[in-house]
Design a protein around this motif. Structure first.
Motif, PDB file in Angstrom:
ATOM      1  N   SER A   7      10.695   2.634  14.852  1.00  0.00           N
ATOM      2  CA  SER A   7       9.455   3.204  14.327  1.00  0.00           C
ATOM      3  C   SER A   7       8.785   4.001  15.429  1.00  0.00           C
ATOM      4  O   SER A   7       8.745   3.564  16.581  1.00  0.00           O
ATOM      5  CB  SER A   7       8.510   2.105  13.836  1.00  0.00           C
ATOM      6  OG  SER A   7       7.284   2.667  13.403  1.00  0.00           O
ATOM      7  N   THR A   8       8.258   5.170  15.062  1.00  0.00           N
ATOM      8  CA  THR A   8       7.537   5.985  16.036  1.00  0.00           C
ATOM      9  C   THR A   8       6.029   5.765  15.954  1.00  0.00           C
ATOM     10  O   THR A   8       5.303   6.210  16.832  1.00  0.00           O
ATOM     11  CB  THR A   8       7.832   7.488  15.832  1.00  0.00           C
ATOM     12  OG1 THR A   8       7.455   7.848  14.501  1.00  0.00           O
ATOM     13  CG2 THR A   8       9.302   7.783  16.058  1.00  0.00           C
ATOM     14  N   ASP A   9       5.570   5.080  14.907  1.00  0.00           N
ATOM     15  CA  ASP A   9       4.123   4.914  14.755  1.00  0.00           C
ATOM     16  C   ASP A   9       3.693   3.448  14.637  1.00  0.00           C
ATOM     17  O   ASP A   9       2.664   3.137  14.071  1.00  0.00           O
ATOM     18  CB  ASP A   9       3.603   5.734  13.572  1.00  0.00           C
ATOM     19  CG  ASP A   9       4.297   5.414  12.261  1.00  0.00           C
ATOM     20  OD1 ASP A   9       5.207   4.569  12.243  1.00  0.00           O
ATOM     21  OD2 ASP A   9       3.930   6.037  11.248  1.00  0.00           O
ATOM     22  N   THR A  10       4.474   2.546  15.212  1.00  0.00           N
ATOM     23  CA  THR A  10       4.091   1.132  15.291  1.00  0.00           C
ATOM     24  C   THR A  10       4.128   0.715  16.751  1.00  0.00           C
ATOM     25  O   THR A  10       5.013   1.142  17.486  1.00  0.00           O
ATOM     26  CB  THR A  10       5.049   0.271  14.438  1.00  0.00           C
ATOM     27  OG1 THR A  10       4.350  -0.302  13.349  1.00  0.00           O
ATOM     28  CG2 THR A  10       5.641  -0.870  15.178  1.00  0.00           C
TER      29      THR A  10
ATOM     30  N   ALA B 235       2.156   2.200   8.846  1.00  0.00           N
ATOM     31  CA  ALA B 235       3.225   2.787   9.656  1.00  0.00           C
ATOM     32  C   ALA B 235       4.529   2.836   8.862  1.00  0.00           C
ATOM     33  O   ALA B 235       4.624   2.302   7.754  1.00  0.00           O
ATOM     34  CB  ALA B 235       3.413   1.993  10.942  1.00  0.00           C
TER      35      ALA B 235
END
Length: 134
Positions: free
Chosen positions: A115-118, A58
């Motif tokens: 964070s957009t992907d954690t 991520a």
């Protein structure tokens, strides 16, 4: 087990082992510490920011916003015209050192990590404000 009838034969018992693995839980967060600056601790404040809890693979962004302070950001960070800095985080733990000079008696640095992907278990601990002095 399923009983048979005129159209189907009885089915026997079947077992299948299943392994259940709990997902790893991460808490994206940052910690901030300060120490005396350069020239034997007489010049500014060194602010160390450590980002932890990023999911593997991520990405996160650390943002620093100065309040009545002049700041030198790490070379791996981008500084904007308004003197904010953004730093890309691709693994954790990651550390960033900032050198800050207070321009008033109420100087501080604000930090935020996003964070957009954690999957973050506690987004309330993603911001910190630290007072600085010379």
């Amino acid at each position: 087990h399923q009983d048979g009838n005129d159209d189907y034969l009885a089915a026997g018992d079947v077992t299948q082992p299943v392994t259940v693995i709990a997902p790893k839980v991460h808490d994206l967060t940052l910690s901030v510490t300060t120490s005396h600056g350069w020239l034997f601790g007489l010049f500014g404040t060194v602010v160390n920011v450590q980002v932890v809890g990023l999911d593997p693979g991520a990405h996160a962004t650390l943002t620093m916003t100065p309040n009545s302070a002049l700041v030198w950001s790490p070379s791996k960070c981008d500084t904007n015209r308004d003197h904010t800095a953004t730093c890309q985080v691709t693994s954790t733990p990651s550390s960033f050192n900032f050198l800050a000079l207070a321009l008033s008696g109420h100087s501080s640095l604000d930090f935020a990590v996003t964070s957009t992907d954690t999957q973050d278990t506690d987004p309330t601990d993603n911001t910190k404000s630290v007072p600085i002095g010379n």
